[in-house]
Design a protein around this motif. Structure first.
Motif, PDB file in Angstrom:
ATOM      1  N   TYR A 162       0.801  -1.232   0.000  1.00  0.00           N
ATOM      2  CA  TYR A 162       0.000   0.000   0.000  1.00  0.00           C
ATOM      3  C   TYR A 162       0.834   1.282   0.000  1.00  0.00           C
ATOM      4  N   PRO A 163       1.927   1.393   0.761  1.00  0.00           N
ATOM      5  CA  PRO A 163       2.651   2.677   0.819  1.00  0.00           C
ATOM      6  C   PRO A 163       3.493   3.002  -0.406  1.00  0.00           C
ATOM      7  N   ILE A 164       3.664   2.060  -1.333  1.00  0.00           N
ATOM      8  CA  ILE A 164       4.590   2.265  -2.450  1.00  0.00           C
ATOM      9  C   ILE A 164       3.950   3.159  -3.507  1.00  0.00           C
ATOM     10  N   LEU A 165       4.666   4.229  -3.886  1.00  0.00           N
ATOM     11  CA  LEU A 165       4.178   5.120  -4.928  1.00  0.00           C
ATOM     12  C   LEU A 165       4.591   4.539  -6.274  1.00  0.00           C
ATOM     13  N   THR A 166       3.712   3.761  -6.838  1.00  0.00           N
ATOM     14  CA  THR A 166       4.022   3.095  -8.094  1.00  0.00           C
ATOM     15  C   THR A 166       3.419   3.859  -9.265  1.00  0.00           C
ATOM     16  N   SER A 167       3.807   3.483 -10.458  1.00  0.00           N
ATOM     17  CA  SER A 167       3.305   4.084 -11.689  1.00  0.00           C
ATOM     18  C   SER A 167       3.542   3.078 -12.803  1.00  0.00           C
ATOM     19  N   ILE A 168       3.455   3.510 -14.059  1.00  0.00           N
ATOM     20  CA  ILE A 168       3.694   2.588 -15.164  1.00  0.00           C
ATOM     21  C   ILE A 168       5.182   2.368 -15.395  1.00  0.00           C
ATOM     22  N   SER A 169       6.040   3.105 -14.673  1.00  0.00           N
ATOM     23  CA  SER A 169       7.484   2.906 -14.775  1.00  0.00           C
ATOM     24  C   SER A 169       8.145   3.518 -13.551  1.00  0.00           C
ATOM     25  N   GLY A 170       9.456   3.347 -13.458  1.00  0.00           N
ATOM     26  CA  GLY A 170      10.222   4.035 -12.442  1.00  0.00           C
ATOM     27  C   GLY A 170      10.536   3.204 -11.216  1.00  0.00           C
ATOM     28  N   PRO A 171      11.257   3.804 -10.265  1.00  0.00           N
ATOM     29  CA  PRO A 171      11.704   3.079  -9.072  1.00  0.00           C
ATOM     30  C   PRO A 171      10.559   2.582  -8.209  1.00  0.00           C
ATOM     31  N   GLY A 172       9.428   3.285  -8.192  1.00  0.00           N
ATOM     32  CA  GLY A 172       8.281   2.813  -7.423  1.00  0.00           C
ATOM     33  C   GLY A 172       7.738   1.502  -7.952  1.00  0.00           C
TER      34      GLY A 172
ATOM     35  N   VAL B 167       7.013   3.107 -25.955  1.00  0.00           N
ATOM     36  CA  VAL B 167       7.256   2.991 -24.516  1.00  0.00           C
ATOM     37  C   VAL B 167       7.732   4.348 -23.981  1.00  0.00           C
ATOM     38  N   PRO B 168       7.066   4.887 -22.955  1.00  0.00           N
ATOM     39  CA  PRO B 168       7.397   6.227 -22.466  1.00  0.00           C
ATOM     40  C   PRO B 168       8.688   6.258 -21.655  1.00  0.00           C
ATOM     41  N   LEU B 169       9.128   7.470 -21.355  1.00  0.00           N
ATOM     42  CA  LEU B 169      10.243   7.660 -20.451  1.00  0.00           C
ATOM     43  C   LEU B 169       9.878   7.190 -19.055  1.00  0.00           C
ATOM     44  N   GLU B 170      10.881   6.819 -18.297  1.00  0.00           N
ATOM     45  CA  GLU B 170      10.654   6.508 -16.880  1.00  0.00           C
ATOM     46  C   GLU B 170      10.305   7.781 -16.118  1.00  0.00           C
ATOM     47  N   TRP B 171       9.621   7.578 -15.005  1.00  0.00           N
ATOM     48  CA  TRP B 171       9.223   8.700 -14.138  1.00  0.00           C
ATOM     49  C   TRP B 171       9.682   8.433 -12.720  1.00  0.00           C
ATOM     50  N   LYS B 172      10.330   9.429 -12.168  1.00  0.00           N
ATOM     51  CA  LYS B 172      10.766   9.360 -10.777  1.00  0.00           C
ATOM     52  C   LYS B 172      10.311  10.629 -10.072  1.00  0.00           C
ATOM     53  N   ILE B 173       9.812  10.512  -8.868  1.00  0.00           N
ATOM     54  CA  ILE B 173       9.399  11.687  -8.097  1.00  0.00           C
ATOM     55  C   ILE B 173       9.931  11.571  -6.679  1.00  0.00           C
ATOM     56  N   ASP B 174      10.498  12.651  -6.189  1.00  0.00           N
ATOM     57  CA  ASP B 174      11.075  12.671  -4.844  1.00  0.00           C
ATOM     58  C   ASP B 174      10.257  13.503  -3.864  1.00  0.00           C
TER      59      ASP B 174
ATOM     60  N   PHE C   6       2.155 -16.283 -14.783  1.00  0.00           N
ATOM     61  CA  PHE C   6       1.618 -15.191 -13.972  1.00  0.00           C
ATOM     62  C   PHE C   6       2.304 -13.898 -14.394  1.00  0.00           C
ATOM     63  N   LEU C   7       1.510 -12.901 -14.782  1.00  0.00           N
ATOM     64  CA  LEU C   7       2.028 -11.640 -15.290  1.00  0.00           C
ATOM     65  C   LEU C   7       1.612 -10.490 -14.380  1.00  0.00           C
ATOM     66  N   PHE C   8       2.582  -9.682 -13.993  1.00  0.00           N
ATOM     67  CA  PHE C   8       2.357  -8.489 -13.179  1.00  0.00           C
ATOM     68  C   PHE C   8       2.795  -7.297 -14.031  1.00  0.00           C
ATOM     69  N   LEU C   9       1.837  -6.615 -14.647  1.00  0.00           N
ATOM     70  CA  LEU C   9       2.114  -5.635 -15.686  1.00  0.00           C
ATOM     71  C   LEU C   9       1.530  -4.261 -15.350  1.00  0.00           C
ATOM     72  N   PRO C  10       2.177  -3.184 -15.772  1.00  0.00           N
ATOM     73  CA  PRO C  10       1.483  -1.896 -15.759  1.00  0.00           C
ATOM     74  C   PRO C  10       0.309  -1.973 -16.740  1.00  0.00           C
ATOM     75  N   GLU C  11      -0.837  -1.492 -16.320  1.00  0.00           N
ATOM     76  CA  GLU C  11      -2.038  -1.642 -17.140  1.00  0.00           C
ATOM     77  C   GLU C  11      -1.861  -0.967 -18.503  1.00  0.00           C
ATOM     78  N   THR C  12      -2.447  -1.528 -19.508  1.00  0.00           N
ATOM     79  CA  THR C  12      -2.467  -1.066 -20.894  1.00  0.00           C
ATOM     80  C   THR C  12      -1.086  -1.150 -21.562  1.00  0.00           C
ATOM     81  N   ILE C  13      -0.163  -0.248 -21.224  1.00  0.00           N
ATOM     82  CA  ILE C  13       1.135  -0.248 -21.900  1.00  0.00           C
ATOM     83  C   ILE C  13       1.888  -1.550 -21.625  1.00  0.00           C
ATOM     84  N   GLY C  14       1.772  -2.087 -20.417  1.00  0.00           N
ATOM     85  CA  GLY C  14       2.453  -3.323 -20.078  1.00  0.00           C
ATOM     86  C   GLY C  14       1.927  -4.499 -20.869  1.00  0.00           C
ATOM     87  N   SER C  15       0.604  -4.648 -20.921  1.00  0.00           N
ATOM     88  CA  SER C  15       0.037  -5.784 -21.645  1.00  0.00           C
ATOM     89  C   SER C  15       0.251  -5.640 -23.147  1.00  0.00           C
TER      90      SER C  15
END
Length: 428
Positions: free
Chosen positions: A14-24, A55-62, A214-223
Motif C-alpha cells: 500500500y505505501p509504495i508510490l508506483t506508476s507505469i514505470s520508475g523506481p516505485g 514505450v514512455p520515459l521513466e518517471w521518478k518523483i522525490d 503469472f504476469l504483473f504488468l502496468p495496465e495497458t502499456i504493459g500488456s
C-alpha cells in the motif's frame, strides 16, 4: 487463513508510490518477488515500439507540495498520500496566484473527503489532487509556492513474470496490473491475490498437468508491450487466461466475458458462477475496462475473461483515496482466491470422458451403489448416474457439469472414482 495473508501483502504494498514505470514500480515488483522468489523482472526500453504505442520515459518523483506563502504552511504534501500528485507530473518550482494554481487542482465535489486518482502518462502536465474539503480551505487571496521534484528519463517499463511448466505445455495465464498507487481494491487486491495463486501452483510443481504463467504488468502499456513481444507463443500455447482485478471488496462477484464469450476461460468461469456462486453480475464485453481490452483485441484474440467482485467504476470509492485498505477484507479476498483456485483445479481435470460399456454399469458390485433399495436415491448416487449419462465421448468435465447443473470442480472426485473402477475412460 489465506485471506489474512493476502491482506497482509496488500498492506505491505500500500505505501509504495508506483506508476507505469520508475523506481516505485520496481520496488512494488521486488516486494512481490520477496514472496515468490522465482518471479523474473523484465523491462521494455523507453522509445521502443509496441504495435501502435511507444514505450514512455521513466518517471521518478522525490517530493511534491504546495506551500501558502502568507503563512508558510504546507497545505498539500505528497508525503501525506501518494494520490496527491497527478501521476507522471513534470517538474515545477514556481510561485503562483490562486487563480493560476486552481487550473492544476483536481478534486471531487461529490466525494468531498476523497482524493481523486489522476494520471497524465503521455502528455506533459503537472497537477495536484486534493479533497474538496482541502480545496475549500485554500485562501483565494494568497500566493502559493508549487514544488514537484520529478524526472523523466530513458529507462524501462518494468513487469514481473513467473512461468511454472507443467506436464503439458498448454498454458493458463493470470494477468494483473501493478501501476495504481495506494488503492486497495482497484489495485492491490489483484497482484496480492495473484501472488498467492502463484504460490499455490508452485507448491504443486511436478504435479500440474498444465503450465501456468503469472504476469504483473502496468495496465495497458504493459500488456500491449508483452503481447507485441510474445504474440506467436501466446496464440499457440494459451488455452485460458484471466485478468485479475478488484477482487477484494465484499460485493457480489462480477463477470466480463471475452469478446465473443465462447472461450474455455468463459466456459469454466460461467460454470462456477452459475452453479456455485449463483448470485452474480454478468456483463458484456462492451463493459470491459482493463487488460482484457488488449488480450481479446482483433489480431490477438486470446481466450481471456475477467472475474472480479464489484466491477471497476461501479463503486463510488473507485479511483480515489477512499478505495483504501478498509474497503477490502480478508474474507472477500479468500472467497476470490478460492474461486480462482477452483478454476485451476477444474482446468487440471478437464478431460473428455466416455463410458466403458453401453447401459448403466452395475455399480453395486463396484461398491458405488447400495445393494438394498427402498426406491430412493441419494444425491451422491444420482450424481454418479447423471455423470455417466453424459460421458459419451463428446463432453468434457465442464460440459458434463453444465448438463447436470453442478460446479465442475465438485465432480473431479466422481470422475476419478468412476475411472478407478473402470466405468469411464478419458478420451485423449
Amino acid at each position: 487463513m489465506v485471506g489474512e495473508e493476502i491482506y497482509k501483502l496488500a498492506k505491505e504494498l500500500y505505501p509504495i508510490l508506483t506508476s507505469i514505470s520508475g523506481p516505485g514500480l520496481r520496488k512494488f515488483l521486488e516486494t512481490i518477488k520477496s514472496h515468490i522468489p522465482q518471479l523474473e523482472i523484465g523491462g521494455f526500453p523507453s522509445g521502443s515500439k509496441c504495435f501502435d504505442w511507444t514505450v514512455p520515459l521513466e518517471w521518478k518523483i522525490d517530493e511534491a507540495y504546495i506551500q501558502e506563502l502568507e503563512t508558510g504552511n504546507i497545505v498539500v504534501d505528497l508525503k501525506n498520500h501518494n494520490l496527491h500528485v497527478v501521476n507522471y507530473s513534470i517538474a515545477i518550482d514556481q510561485v503562483l496566484t490562486f487563480e493560476e494554481l486552481e487550473k492544476h487542482l483536481h478534486y471531487r465535489e461529490d466525494l468531498p473527503n476523497a482524493i481523486p486518482y489522476i494520471t497524465s502518462y503521455y502528455s506533459p502536465y503537472w497537477g495536484f489532487c486534493i479533497s474538496y474539503e482541502q480545496y475549500k480551505r485554500l485562501n483565494r487571496n494568497s500566493k502559493y509556492r508549487v514544488v514537484i521534484k520529478s524526472e523523466h528519463y530513458p529507462g524501462y517499463v518494468n513487469y514481473g513474470e513467473l512461468y511454472v511448466p507443467g506436464k503439458e505445455d498448454k498454458e493458463v495465464v493470470f494477468s494483473t496490473y501493478v501501476c495504481h498507487p495506494s488503492m486497495g481494491n482497484n489495485e492491490l487486491s489483484g497482484p496480492s491475490l495473484t501472488t498467492f495463486l502463484a504460490k499455490r501452483v508452485l507448491d504443486k510443481r511436478g504435479e500440474n498437468r498444465l503450465s501456468y504463467r503469472f504476469l504483473f504488468l502496468p495496465e495497458t502499456i504493459g500488456s500491449i508491450c508483452y503481447i507485441s513481444k510474445n504474440l506467436e507463443r501466446l496464440k499457440s500455447k494459451v488455452i485460458a487466461g484471466f485478468v485479475i482485478t478488484c477482487v477484494g471488496d465484499p460485493g457480489k462477484f462480477s463477470y466480463i466475458p471475452s469478446r465473443y464469450g465462447n472461450t474455455l476461460a468463459d466456459k469454466v468461469a460461467l460454470n462456477l458462477l452459475d452453479y456455485e456462486i449463483v448470485d452474480y453480475r454478468r456483463y458484456t464485453y462492451l463493459d470491459r475496462g482493463s487488460d482484457e481490452r488488449q488480450y481479446c483485441s482483433p489480431g490477438v484474440d486470446l481466450p481471456f475473461c475477467s472475474i472480479m467482485r464489484t466491477r471497476y467504476g461501479e463503486y463510488k470509492e473507485y479511483h480515489t483515496s477512499l478505495d483504501d485498505l478498509n474497503f477490502i477484507t480478508p474474507d472477500a479476498l479468500e472467497e476470490s482466491y478460492n474461486f480462482y483456485s477452483n478454476i485451476i483445479d477444474t482446468l487440471e481435470s478437464n478431460f473428455v470422458y466416455v463410458a466403458s460399456q453401453p447401459c448403466e454399469p452395475q455399480l453395486g458390485k463396484r461398491g458405488l451403489y447400495h445393494n438394498i433399495s427402498d426406491g430412493t436415491i441419494s444425491d451422491f448416487y444420482k450424481t454418479i448416474l447423471d455423470f455417466l449419462s453424459y460421458a459419451d465421448g463428446k463432453n468434457d468435465l465442464i460440459d458434463i457439469a453444465n448438463h447436470i447443473r453442478k460446479p465442475a470442480y465438485r465432480l473431479i472426485g466422481v470422475a476419478n472414482l468412476l475411472k478407478e473402477h473402470g466405468s469411464i475412460r478419458r478420451v485423449e
